[in-house]
Design a protein around this motif. Structure first.
Motif, PDB file in Angstrom:
ATOM      1  N   ARG B 158       0.004   6.230  -0.350  1.00  0.00           N
ATOM      2  CA  ARG B 158      -0.654   5.629   0.815  1.00  0.00           C
ATOM      3  C   ARG B 158      -1.348   4.344   0.387  1.00  0.00           C
ATOM      4  O   ARG B 158      -1.742   4.166  -0.775  1.00  0.00           O
ATOM      5  N   GLU B 159      -1.500   3.440   1.378  1.00  0.00           N
ATOM      6  CA  GLU B 159      -2.185   2.191   1.113  1.00  0.00           C
ATOM      7  C   GLU B 159      -3.671   2.394   1.391  1.00  0.00           C
ATOM      8  O   GLU B 159      -4.040   2.946   2.424  1.00  0.00           O
ATOM      9  N   VAL B 160      -4.508   1.986   0.447  1.00  0.00           N
ATOM     10  CA  VAL B 160      -5.951   2.001   0.671  1.00  0.00           C
ATOM     11  C   VAL B 160      -6.428   0.563   0.510  1.00  0.00           C
ATOM     12  O   VAL B 160      -5.637  -0.296   0.114  1.00  0.00           O
ATOM     13  N   GLY B 163      -5.289  -1.506  -2.782  1.00  0.00           N
ATOM     14  CA  GLY B 163      -4.401  -0.812  -3.700  1.00  0.00           C
ATOM     15  C   GLY B 163      -3.599   0.284  -3.038  1.00  0.00           C
ATOM     16  O   GLY B 163      -3.552   0.398  -1.811  1.00  0.00           O
ATOM     17  N   THR B 164      -2.928   1.088  -3.889  1.00  0.00           N
ATOM     18  CA  THR B 164      -2.184   2.235  -3.369  1.00  0.00           C
ATOM     19  C   THR B 164      -2.564   3.474  -4.172  1.00  0.00           C
ATOM     20  O   THR B 164      -3.025   3.375  -5.310  1.00  0.00           O
ATOM     21  N   GLU B 165      -2.391   4.632  -3.546  1.00  0.00           N
ATOM     22  CA  GLU B 165      -2.659   5.890  -4.228  1.00  0.00           C
ATOM     23  C   GLU B 165      -1.468   6.807  -4.066  1.00  0.00           C
ATOM     24  O   GLU B 165      -0.835   6.830  -3.006  1.00  0.00           O
TER      25      GLU B 165
END
Lengths: 319, 249
Positions: B158-160, B163-165
């Protein structure tokens, strides 16, 4: 009665969008004659509190021991705890990934209406009517909220940062949170990189850039101008640039101060995503390209030749 | 595994929006209606997962909340490969009204995975996915750009902000998806269109719901003034104008 605003830190700092949000919440609290309460989650650098103070923050619920990025459901529980504590009339969040994930949960929990991506101050407070983008930027909607608690997610770049005197009082905020259902196994940060949604200036490339290898000068121009980079849909579909750079109807909808479109023809879907930019510059070799109808300044010419000249001209200006 | 994809019926992305006489809605004459592009990505990913994990996905259903005018769009989803369609017979007033109806459908149908787009291209509220997750208490994530099946459930990205997680997500789950989740949307083939005619399209009546917000008026953006053209050999002049006239640099 109060206005509750969630101010999100990134790597312990409050970025420009969050200062916009703080200034906005302050303005709403003054206009509706209510106290302002700020919620912060995660560890924030000491000097950042003074900055928040200078934009109107007073009482701060400081959830410094809570993790910065958590499961949406658990994050919402933290927000609910803050709402129970201060009983706000308004909950204000950023219209970003976090706000989009949390505002709807508050809406369900408290039967609270949302204006998502609200553009600046409301049209009216009683009844509460806010303006937002609709049809992916091709129209605007006036949304009336009927509930007692109003949830607003503020569109980036839609309210100017205003300094005002605050006096930050930190108050420990340690709600008991449930165990998250999802588990983060890896996190990749784009540290130091200017986010598209946060940028004042955006330099964007289209199919007229010809290939992925031609992006060096565009990035150099963006770096010189302190701008974020973006692209049109065909460019991200071709894999020349990552998907998160795609602006337009099905990508990101942005509203920077200055949008520079390089080799972008300006399909209606692209224009929808950038039309609320304050100033649009278009450079394209086709004088009939629809981008010129949406632009404020235009040059008919070859982007490959013009980008290096723009870098030189910009650097001369700034000397 | 059963997948339910929630679909919004929206004007084609090339539509020029004109307001209807009441200024509360848009002129629908001559508008082509499509599956909301982000929902179409969700459907495409569901199809891809079904093909890549032979036998592990028993069915893909699609659901939309709307009057009979959304049925051609549901038939299109059936034509690209969904097994059955459900229409909740309500013209919804806001995201909350949609989410409440969808939650009922989920309770009836018991899918393991609910997928939908991060937003619809008409209301752009990004509300339904997270509301549905809150109503049902399923595991959930939003801004999801990658989705794979794993032994314990799902592996997603997922995009936060900034960044991404990568997450491990158990089932049942609700995911709001965005670009990157799937390859090109599929164009229905003649055979698919023929088959779609005989696939089940169930109409269910809505449950009572009180909207939390309403759209009271629409307006169109103001027309732009003419573009100031600058000669090709004069990048310097452009920079000067941006600095002195527009005052944006």
């Amino acid at each position: 009665m109060s206005v509750l605003v969630y101010i999100e830190n990134r790597d312990g700092q409050f970025k420009k969008n969050q200062l916009e949000l703080m200034s906005y919440a302050k303005k709403i609290s003054e206009a509706s004659n209510q106290d302002i309460v700020t919620l912060s989650i995660g560890n924030v650098k000491e000097e950042e509190w003074a900055r928040l103070s200078a934009h109107g923050a007073t009482r701060v619920l400081n959830g410094e021991n809570l993790p910065n990025q958590i499961d949406n459901e658990v994050f919402a529980q933290a927000l609910f705890a803050a709402i129970e504590l201060v009983q706000p009339k308004y909950l204000i969040l950023s219209d970003n990934n976090t706000g989009k994930a949390l505002a709807p949960r508050v809406s369900v929990k408290y039967r609270a209406g949302i204006v998502s991506g609200i553009l600046g101050l409301p049209i009216s407070y009683e009844p509460f009517i806010g303006k937002k983008r609709a049809y992916s930027g091709k129209a605007f909607a006036h949304v009336k909220v009927n509930s007692d608690l109003k949830v607003l997610t503020l569109s980036p770049n839609s309210f100017e940062i205003k300094e005002s005197s605050g006096n930050v009082q930190l108050e420990a905020f340690e709600p008991t949170l449930p165990t998250p259902k999802t588990k983060v196994v890896q996190a990749d940060k784009q540290t130091g990189k200017l986010l598209l949604s946060e940028a004042d200036i955006v330099v964007s490339g289209g199919r007229g850039m010809k290939s992925a290898d031609n992006w060096g000068p565009l990035e150099e121009l963006a770096e010189a101008m302190g701008a974020a980079t973006a692209c049109s849909r065909p460019v991200s579909d071709e894999g020349w640039r990552p998907h998160h750079e795609h602006v337009g109807q099905t990508g990101k909808i942005i509203g920077p101060t200055l949008y520079i479109a390089l080799g972008i023809s300006g399909a209606i879907q692209h224009l929808a995503g950038v039309s609320s930019s304050k100033v649009i510059v278009a450079i394209n070799k086709d004088p009939e390209a629809p981008i010129f109808a949406a632009a404020d300044y235009g040059i008919v010419g070859d982007v490959q030749k013009l980008i290096p000249q723009l870098i030189v001209a910009y650097k001369e200006l700034k000397q | 595994m059963k997948i339910l994809v929630c679909i919004s019926n929206v004007p084609d992305t090339t539509t020029r929006i004109k307001l209807a006489g009441d200024k509360k809605s848009v002129e629908t004459n001559g508008v082509q209606w499509i599956i909301n592009p982000w929902d179409e990505l969700a459907l495409t990913r569901a199809m891809e997962l079904s093909e890549q994990n032979a036998g592990s996905i028993q069915s893909i259903s699609v659901v939309s909340v709307g009057d009979a005018s959304v049925e051609p769009t549901l038939r299109k989803a059936l034509a690209v490969g969904a097994n059955e369609a459900i229409r909740v017979n309500l013209v919804p007033a806001d995201s909350y009204s949609v989410a409440v109806q969808l939650a009922e459908v989920v309770k009836q149908e018991n899918p393991d995975l609910v997928l939908l787009g991060i937003e619809s291209s008409d209301f752009n509220s990004s509300g339904v996915g997270a509301m549905l997750a809150e109503l049902l208490g399923f595991a959930s994530a939003s801004s999801v750009s990658s989705l794979e099946l794993s032994s314990s459930g799902l592996t997603i990205k997922r995009e936060v902000e900034g960044g991404t997680e990568q997450l491990e997500c158990p089932l049942p789950a609700i995911l709001s998806v965005q670009k990157g989740i799937a390859l090109e949307p599929r164009i229905p083939a003649m055979r698919g269109i023929m088959m779609a005619r005989s696939k089940p399209l169930k109409v269910v009546e809505p449950v009572a719901v009180e909207p939390l917000s309403e759209w009271i008026e629409l307006e169109l953006p103001e027309a732009k003034s003419a573009c100031k053209m600058i000669p090709e050999d004069n990048a310097k002049e452009l920079i000067r104008l941006l600095h002195e006239e527009a005052k944006v640099i």
